[in-house]
Scaffold this active site. Structure first.
Site, PDB file in Angstrom:
ATOM      1  CB  CYS A 186     -70.368 -15.709  -1.028  1.00 32.70           C
ATOM      2  SG  CYS A 186     -70.653 -16.667  -2.610  1.00 32.70           S
ATOM      3  CB  CYS A 242     -55.883  -9.395 -23.433  1.00 33.96           C
ATOM      4  SG  CYS A 242     -53.829  -9.071 -23.402  1.00 33.96           S
TER       5      CYS A 242
END
Length: 427
Positions: A209, A353
């Site tokens: 953030c 994957c």
């Protein structure tokens, strides 16, 4: 679904003593609710909830659970209040800058509800401190790093504790409930964080953030929903988000719901052994660097391989290979004829994957089913692709409409982190 809707979810907590006159007045609006009532309020008064993280998500969780009358609240955090926290961590004020978050949060809870017992745990929750969760009825995860989030999830799964989980980044968010080891006969199918994100992302793969920003008010929305989930679980009311992920695009104010299937219902974790014993060295593989070069210069007259992503929806939302087709492993294994939904039957394939385990299993399945054309597994998966300098699409927005196994044609938006920046300390 992780819970059989035909079987009511039992309350986590038995009712405590009858409410006195002051308590009945304070929580009178709860007593008016038919599903909650006086017995439900007594359950809340007897409940013991541990909130891990006293930041942007933990702040509204602590405030609303204290206001709701939860009897014991544990607060786990090893950080101190920084001025940059105040934009969203509303349990702290300007006078708290430099104080331990657990102390600041505990003071705020006590001011709000003198009847709530607050237990301060000024530590980071990891394998060495996970024992502090013993004795709690429910855990709420509002942590801010991947290491902490997996530590919380694994500790809850080992102890059979239900976990309310939330995450925000920029203007995207999601909330769910995990229960790795529910009681027998509860009607709950085990589901946990590793069913959504089997392995943590590689360092630097997901922005914090501090790098990407977060809308402060969004933390209040998500934290309030997490508190609501806690109340429902404690009292046995409503239909908690077990086996479902609530996804919010706050920029457009749109909620969506994404089903989450637990391991016992067909989801395959990264470390699950293959029934066929397939490993990367048992099937045809292609090195990441070789595939980067191959896709960059496809010889004339040849077909470029179709890249098939067999990870789960949440993993794909974090990072994906451009133009790849998404078919989760469980969906691919359900095809018994070697076909891949949305792909020509004889098209050359490269299956990938996260690290190469699930893709090897997928390739082994396709070859055993008689798949025509070249089929290879990407050695090392996305992690190796990134290290080899392969192009990726990152972030929390929906993937292009190449998801052959999704009824909507797109992968769900799963924001990767909780609200806090990497930990900072004040001298």
């Amino acid at each position: 679904m992780a819970h059989n809707g035909d079987v009511p979810l039992a309350p986590l907590v038995a009712p405590g003593p009858p409410l006195d006159a002051e308590e009945a007045e304070r929580w009178s609006r709860h007593l008016l609710l038919p599903d909650l009532g006086e017995v439900g309020q007594r359950r809340l008064r007897a409940a013991r909830v541990c909130v891990v993280g006293a930041g942007g998500l933990g702040a509204p969780v602590l405030q609303y659970l204290a206001a709701a009358g939860v009897g014991t609240l544990g607060v786990v955090d090893d950080d101190v209040v920084d001025s940059s926290n105040l934009q969203r961590q509303v349990v702290h004020g300007e006078a708290d800058v430099g104080r331990p978050k657990v102390a600041s949060a505990a003071d705020a809870v006590r001011r709000l509800s003198s009847r709530t017992r607050v237990v301060e745990h000024p530590v980071r929750l990891d394998a060495s401190t996970a024992g502090l969760l013993d004795g709690y009825d429910l855990v709420v995860d509002g942590t801010d790093t991947f290491g902490s989030r997996y530590a919380v999830a694994d500790a809850c799964a080992r102890r059979g504790l239900p976990e309310v989980w939330g995450s925000v980044l920029r203007t995207d968010a999601q909330v769910s409930v995990f229960w790795g080891r529910p009681p027998a006969g509860s009607g709950v199918v085990p589901v946990q964080l590793r069913d959504l994100f089997p392995v943590p992302p590689a360092p630097g793969e997901v922005p914090s953030c501090a790098e990407a920003g977060v809308l402060g008010a969004l933390c209040g929305v998500v934290g309030s929903l997490m508190a609501l989930q806690a109340v429902q679980l404690l009292t046995g009311t409503g239909e908690p988000l077990l086996g479902r992920v609530a996804v919010l695009d706050a920029a457009r104010l749109r909620w969506r719901e994404v089903p989450l299937v637990g391991r016992l219902s067909g989801a395959v974790p990264e470390d699950a052994p293959s029934p066929s014993g397939a490993r990367e060295d048992d099937v045809p593989v292609v090195a990441a660097a070789a595939l980067v070069a191959e896709l960059a210069a496809v010889p004339a007259g040849t077909r470029a391989p179709v890249v098939v992503d067999v990870r789960e929806h949440g993993e794909r939302a974090l990072v994906r290979l451009p133009a790849s087709v998404h078919v989760p492993l469980a969906a691919l294994l359900a095809q018994g004829d070697g076909r891949v939904p949305g792909v020509e039957d004889d098209a050359p394939l490269v299956v990938h994957c996260a690290a190469g385990v699930r893709s090897a299993r997928a390739v082994a399945h396709l070859l055993a089913a008689g798949r025509r054309g070249t089929v290879r597994s990407l050695a090392g998966g996305v992690q190796a692709w990134v290290r080899a300098g392969g192009e990726v699409v990152r972030g929390t927005g929906p993937a292009p409409t190449t998801d052959a196994a999704s009824p909507t044609g797109t992968a769900p938006t799963i924001a990767p982190t909780t609200d806090d920046a990497p930990r900072r300390r004040t001298a």
